[in-house]
Design a protein around this motif. Structure first.
Motif, PDB file in Angstrom:
ATOM      1  N   ASN A 202      37.413  26.762  36.925  1.00 24.95           N
ATOM      2  CA  ASN A 202      36.828  25.612  36.318  1.00 24.95           C
ATOM      3  C   ASN A 202      37.726  25.452  34.808  1.00 24.95           C
ATOM      4  O   ASN A 202      37.963  26.521  34.135  1.00 24.95           O
ATOM      5  CB  ASN A 202      35.249  25.713  36.248  1.00 24.95           C
ATOM      6  CG  ASN A 202      34.707  25.739  38.016  1.00 24.95           C
ATOM      7  OD1 ASN A 202      35.159  24.708  38.637  1.00 24.95           O
ATOM      8  ND2 ASN A 202      34.467  27.092  38.627  1.00 24.95           N
ATOM      9  N   ILE A 203      37.499  24.258  34.466  1.00 25.85           N
ATOM     10  CA  ILE A 203      38.209  23.580  33.205  1.00 25.85           C
ATOM     11  C   ILE A 203      36.968  22.928  32.329  1.00 25.85           C
ATOM     12  O   ILE A 203      36.058  22.081  33.289  1.00 25.85           O
ATOM     13  CB  ILE A 203      39.150  22.713  32.898  1.00 25.85           C
ATOM     14  CG1 ILE A 203      40.007  24.084  34.269  1.00 25.85           C
ATOM     15  CG2 ILE A 203      39.836  22.785  31.738  1.00 25.85           C
ATOM     16  CD1 ILE A 203      41.744  23.232  34.437  1.00 25.85           C
ATOM     17  N   VAL A 204      37.066  23.293  31.196  1.00 27.14           N
ATOM     18  CA  VAL A 204      36.574  22.162  29.940  1.00 27.14           C
ATOM     19  C   VAL A 204      37.267  21.735  28.743  1.00 27.14           C
ATOM     20  O   VAL A 204      37.830  23.033  28.653  1.00 27.14           O
ATOM     21  CB  VAL A 204      34.839  22.831  29.294  1.00 27.14           C
ATOM     22  CG1 VAL A 204      34.647  21.928  28.281  1.00 27.14           C
ATOM     23  CG2 VAL A 204      33.690  22.922  30.400  1.00 27.14           C
ATOM     24  N   ALA A 205      37.420  20.793  28.619  1.00 30.32           N
ATOM     25  CA  ALA A 205      38.667  20.156  27.873  1.00 30.32           C
ATOM     26  C   ALA A 205      38.688  19.122  26.947  1.00 30.32           C
ATOM     27  O   ALA A 205      37.542  18.383  27.335  1.00 30.32           O
ATOM     28  CB  ALA A 205      39.659  19.622  28.634  1.00 30.32           C
ATOM     29  N   ALA A 206      37.762  19.583  25.731  1.00 30.55           N
ATOM     30  CA  ALA A 206      37.801  18.022  24.800  1.00 30.55           C
ATOM     31  C   ALA A 206      37.884  17.589  23.734  1.00 30.55           C
ATOM     32  O   ALA A 206      38.440  19.537  22.877  1.00 30.55           O
ATOM     33  CB  ALA A 206      36.394  18.694  24.135  1.00 30.55           C
ATOM     34  N   GLU A 207      38.307  17.497  23.447  1.00 23.85           N
ATOM     35  CA  GLU A 207      39.279  16.899  21.694  1.00 23.85           C
ATOM     36  C   GLU A 207      38.739  16.111  21.581  1.00 23.85           C
ATOM     37  O   GLU A 207      37.430  14.791  21.553  1.00 23.85           O
ATOM     38  CB  GLU A 207      40.377  16.017  22.423  1.00 23.85           C
ATOM     39  CG  GLU A 207      40.774  17.053  23.756  1.00 23.85           C
ATOM     40  CD  GLU A 207      42.643  15.277  23.733  1.00 23.85           C
ATOM     41  OE1 GLU A 207      43.132  14.857  23.044  1.00 23.85           O
ATOM     42  OE2 GLU A 207      43.211  15.704  24.900  1.00 23.85           O
ATOM     43  N   ASP A 208      38.286  15.849  19.940  1.00 19.26           N
ATOM     44  CA  ASP A 208      38.257  14.882  18.559  1.00 19.26           C
ATOM     45  C   ASP A 208      37.185  14.984  19.126  1.00 19.26           C
ATOM     46  O   ASP A 208      36.130  13.256  18.798  1.00 19.26           O
ATOM     47  CB  ASP A 208      39.024  13.648  18.274  1.00 19.26           C
ATOM     48  CG  ASP A 208      39.922  14.043  18.374  1.00 19.26           C
ATOM     49  OD1 ASP A 208      40.501  15.046  17.743  1.00 19.26           O
ATOM     50  OD2 ASP A 208      41.357  13.923  19.023  1.00 19.26           O
ATOM     51  N   SER A 209      36.034  15.915  18.798  1.00 19.75           N
ATOM     52  CA  SER A 209      34.361  15.433  19.891  1.00 19.75           C
ATOM     53  C   SER A 209      33.147  16.240  18.689  1.00 19.75           C
ATOM     54  O   SER A 209      33.832  17.474  17.847  1.00 19.75           O
ATOM     55  CB  SER A 209      33.785  15.826  21.158  1.00 19.75           C
ATOM     56  OG  SER A 209      34.758  14.548  21.663  1.00 19.75           O
ATOM     57  N   ILE A 210      32.002  15.948  18.952  1.00 18.82           N
ATOM     58  CA  ILE A 210      30.922  16.788  18.791  1.00 18.82           C
ATOM     59  C   ILE A 210      29.893  17.182  19.818  1.00 18.82           C
ATOM     60  O   ILE A 210      29.922  16.471  19.998  1.00 18.82           O
ATOM     61  CB  ILE A 210      29.946  16.350  17.001  1.00 18.82           C
ATOM     62  CG1 ILE A 210      30.970  16.103  16.020  1.00 18.82           C
ATOM     63  CG2 ILE A 210      29.234  17.447  17.000  1.00 18.82           C
ATOM     64  CD1 ILE A 210      30.190  15.549  14.921  1.00 18.82           C
ATOM     65  N   ILE A 211      30.138  18.475  19.898  1.00 20.32           N
ATOM     66  CA  ILE A 211      29.009  18.973  21.028  1.00 20.32           C
ATOM     67  C   ILE A 211      28.125  19.500  20.550  1.00 20.32           C
ATOM     68  O   ILE A 211      28.099  21.135  20.073  1.00 20.32           O
ATOM     69  CB  ILE A 211      30.335  19.832  21.928  1.00 20.32           C
ATOM     70  CG1 ILE A 211      30.851  18.662  22.478  1.00 20.32           C
ATOM     71  CG2 ILE A 211      28.869  20.366  22.871  1.00 20.32           C
ATOM     72  CD1 ILE A 211      32.023  19.659  23.302  1.00 20.32           C
ATOM     73  N   ASN A 212      26.491  19.238  20.335  1.00 24.99           N
ATOM     74  CA  ASN A 212      25.523  20.597  20.499  1.00 24.99           C
ATOM     75  C   ASN A 212      25.111  20.662  21.145  1.00 24.99           C
ATOM     76  O   ASN A 212      24.161  21.010  21.978  1.00 24.99           O
ATOM     77  CB  ASN A 212      24.345  18.874  18.967  1.00 24.99           C
ATOM     78  CG  ASN A 212      22.818  19.916  19.522  1.00 24.99           C
ATOM     79  OD1 ASN A 212      23.160  21.133  19.542  1.00 24.99           O
ATOM     80  ND2 ASN A 212      22.416  18.664  19.218  1.00 24.99           N
ATOM     81  N   GLY A 213      25.616  22.085  21.765  1.00 28.20           N
ATOM     82  CA  GLY A 213      25.766  22.681  23.389  1.00 28.20           C
ATOM     83  C   GLY A 213      26.052  23.838  23.174  1.00 28.20           C
ATOM     84  O   GLY A 213      27.287  23.560  22.024  1.00 28.20           O
ATOM     85  N   ASN A 214      25.597  24.804  23.487  1.00 30.24           N
ATOM     86  CA  ASN A 214      26.962  25.571  24.239  1.00 30.24           C
ATOM     87  C   ASN A 214      27.946  25.279  25.321  1.00 30.24           C
ATOM     88  O   ASN A 214      27.370  24.132  25.723  1.00 30.24           O
ATOM     89  CB  ASN A 214      26.684  27.105  25.026  1.00 30.24           C
ATOM     90  CG  ASN A 214      25.759  27.153  23.865  1.00 30.24           C
ATOM     91  OD1 ASN A 214      26.160  27.888  22.826  1.00 30.24           O
ATOM     92  ND2 ASN A 214      24.219  27.909  25.188  1.00 30.24           N
TER      93      ASN A 214
END
Length: 723
Positions: free
Chosen positions: A376-388
């Motif tokens: 499985n994959i999580v891919a994030a770009e140019d973001s803010i994530i308040n969480g694991n």
């Protein structure tokens, strides 16, 4: 508000500002009476589509203005009593039995015009500028739980939900599902039949900010919530079902706010492998107990049948409680877990003005499964994530560690580019957890777990890609690569990616010292290796690499829990491990102009920015040749306190710490403000842990260092004592 204020016909609903378009037909049931109520969720109002010629529907809904009849005492309350429920439940396709019991059914009854299929349906919701809406959304939902073990009557596949938020709009979403297959929430009679579970594959959820004027706003710089459409929700799932494979959730230009205290655990999930919270586990005896009649393995791309769990001596392979493989979460230019002021959030009764970011967090999982979760994959770009951010969480049919032997977790991947995880949040390639039986399942008939009592276990497994500046409390992974990331626009949930690379050091096998990357590999096709003068590229001679991790809690090998609220406090206490492999994508080589360097340069400037370069010049061949030399002072030359350290010459790490005068390329940094030692790694304890686990991964400092350049990986093989 009087009951008769609620629109009793679709025409009245549309007159209130609710626009409906559909390929096929649409069905609206307002104020469901007891005689025909939703048997599973006590829903107040349902709306769903049916397609043409028994096919799937394409249902499009536009909320043009706030629907005041959804308010209770002037607010959008989240209440579940039948006669106060103001949520509209919407599904592209629906199979259930209003007023009856769907358990055991292999086809829908004729009391309502249910959908002919819960596969391939589409639901598009647009919330117009300034409007607020309260809903629960499904691409399709299927409640049929036929007893025929070969029946696919409860399957829900290839559905799609698209949510478009205009400026100043607000969606209160109880939950959003791309697809939800039958969970068989009960068993009729006393025959004890339990279905094998249903497929919930290929579903998609897209949440985007609809930008009519083409303006480009950065969610990471949200100041005024009126400038963005905001989704307030308890959870977003690409799919939920026994087999939840190849699903996808995409968020772009999106702001997501936690809709309840438990959203940090429930969160956003690509694929949620879950079958009525049942688990093949005997809690009291801490051993396998078959409750769900699931699958034993899967067919690989090569056509070979691969068992999830090895065949036991003298027995059969185990059947897994649930499956969640090859799911994707894609995030771009978004803010997840945004801290919305209580007076802006009607679902804020559980926090107040003094709440901290972690109190309103919203975690992200590529997949979550009571059984297995792999690739499985999580891919994030140019973001803010308040969480694991977790590539995959899998229980592997265990509510807690059995026999003192940690679960052999599968590989999952987190890719982050120029993304910040808020304080209290970490990166987990693959995680597992402990839990307890549901107290309401007192007779242990269903062997259900209690989702409120789930606590993550830190194992440092799985994979991370880091590109540009990435900040997190910690990176709990096994393999980590800097200067590369997954391009979110290239990820396709129809593809089944293999996230484990053949050059990674692994137990009981030799490490390949030079490997040419396979450009035809689907994952490699989606991978960007930063080079040249691209932002985030890594160059020889940098002090801090162009792609780097700000690890706020420091670099520690202890596996002890750091989150008292959400982590198991005892499962890995006293154990140590760290990254097995760390890789850097290098963009250039060394020139030969002989420039000298000042190596006494702070990692951070007085303004708190990272100093990427050393003082003066480019790295030269001469300086590079001078890189590994030591300044030794013997006690004969200097009898002052501390000079005796120079006698420990055989220890290379000692020489590096006390005497090294050359250049260092730092892939990770820390500003020293956490109050903890920045580096606390117990090499001996790591070696002991890996020996106990029979892992043949011996490297100097316990971490293999690899270089990726021009499509080739360079590293050293495993050697006892390191190299």
């Amino acid at each position: 508000m009087a009951d008769n204020d609620w629109p009793l016909t679709l025409e009245a609903l549309e007159a209130a500002g609710f626009e409906v378009k559909v390929t096929g037909d649409v069905h609206y049931i307002p104020k469901v009476a007891d005689a025909a109520k939703d048997p599973l969720d006590n829903a107040f109002t349902w709306l769903w589509g049916t397609g043409e010629a028994n096919g799937p529907s394409d249902l499009s809904i536009t909320v043009n203005n706030t629907l005041d009849f959804q308010k209770t005492a002037g607010e959008f309350k989240d209440v579940s009593n039948t006669y106060n429920q103001k949520t509209i439940w919407i599904s592209g396709g629906l199979k259930t039995y209003f007023g009856g019991n769907p358990y055991g059914l292999t086809e829908t009854p004729g009391n309502f015009p249910y959908s002919e299929t819960t596969n391939g349906n589409k639901l598009t919701l647009t919330v117009k500028e300034g409007a607020t809406f309260l809903a629960k959304l499904f691409g399709s939902r299927n409640d049929l739980g036929g007893y025929d073990q070969t029946s696919d009557s409860g399957a829900t596949a290839n559905n799609k939900v698209t949510v478009q938020m205009e400026d100043g709009s607000k969606l209160y979403a109880k939950l959003i599902f791309g697809g939800r297959s039958s969970q068989l929430d009960g068993v009729s009679g006393d025959n004890g039949v339990v279905h094998a579970g249903f497929e919930t594959n290929g579903n998609v959820v897209n949440i985007v900010r609809f930008i009519s004027d083409g303006a480009d706003k950065d969610a990471g710089e949200v100041v005024n919530p009126d400038s963005f459409g905001i989704v307030i929700t308890k959870g977003i799932f690409g799919a939920e079902g026994y087999e939840a494979n190849n699903n996808k959730v995409t968020l772009e230009n999106t702001v997501v706010v936690a809709g309840m205290d438990g959203a940090r655990k429930l969160g956003l999930v690509g694929g949620r492998g879950l079958y009525y919270y049942r688990m093949n586990y005997d809690y009291g005896a801490s051993k396998y107990k078959e409750v769900v009649n699931g699958a034993t393995g899967y067919v690989s791309n090569s056509g070979e049948t691969v068992l999830y769990y090895p065949q036991e001596e003298g027995g059969d392979p185990k059947k897994v409680s649930a499956i969640a493989n090859n799911n994707i979460v894609s995030i771009k230019n978004s803010y997840i877990g945004y801290h919305l002021a209580p007076d802006e959030n009607d679902w804020s009764s559980w926090y107040n003005e003094s709440a901290q970011d972690q109190d309103v967090g919203f975690s992200i999982y590529g997949a979550w499964s009571t059984g297995v979760a792999m690739n499985n994959i999580v891919a994030a770009e140019d973001s803010i994530i308040n969480g694991n951010v977790i590539g995959g969480l899998e229980f592997q049919d265990q509510m807690k560690i059995t026999g003192g032997q940690p679960r052999d977790l599968h590989s999952n991947l987190v890719s982050l580019k120029d993304t910040t995880l808020a304080s209290g949040s970490s990166i987990y390639g693959t995680a597992t957890a402990t839990t307890k039986p549901d107290e309401n399942d007192k007779d242990n008939r269903y062997n259900r777990i209690d989702e409120r009592e789930i606590y993550a276990v830190n194992r440092r497994r799985g994979i991370a890609y880091i590109a540009g500046e990435v900040a997190a409390d910690s990176a709990y992974v096994r393999y980590i690569s800097f200067g590369q990331y997954l391009d979110t626009s290239r990820l396709d949930n129809k593809e089944s990616y293999e996230v484990f690379k053949d050059y990674y050091p692994q137990a009981q096998s030799s490490t390949r010292e030079q490997v040419v990357l396979n450009r035809e590999d689907p994952l490699e096709k989606a991978t960007v290796h930063l080079n040249g003068n691209e932002s985030g590229s890594i160059h020889v001679g940098q002090q801090v690499a162009g792609s780097y991790l700000i690890n706020r809690n420091g670099y520690h090998s202890s596996l002890a829990a750091t989150d008292k609220k959400n982590q198991d406090q005892t499962a890995t206490k006293g154990q140590h491990n760290f990254w097995v492999g760390a890789y850097a994508n290098l963009s250039d080589s060394v020139n030969g102009d002989g420039t000298s360097f000042d190596t006494k340069v702070k990692l951070f400037s007085d303004e708190g920015n990272v100093n990427h370069g050393y003082a003066s010049g480019e790295l030269s061949l001469l300086t590079h040749d001078d890189g590994m030399w030591y300044d030794h002072t013997s006690r004969e030359q200097d009898s002052s306190l501390g000079a005796e350290n120079s006698n420990h010459r055989p220890a290379l790490m000692h020489q590096f710490r006390y005497h090294y005068q050359g250049l260092v390329l730092y892939l990770g940094v820390n500003d020293g403000e956490s109050g903890e030692p920045v580096v606390r790694i117990s090499f001996d304890e790591i070696a002991n842990f890996r020996t106990e686990q029979k892992q043949n991964t011996n490297a100097f400092g316990n971490t293999f260092i690899g270089i990726i350049k021009d499509g080739t990986v360079y590293q050293k093989d495993s050697r006892v004592g390191g190299d």
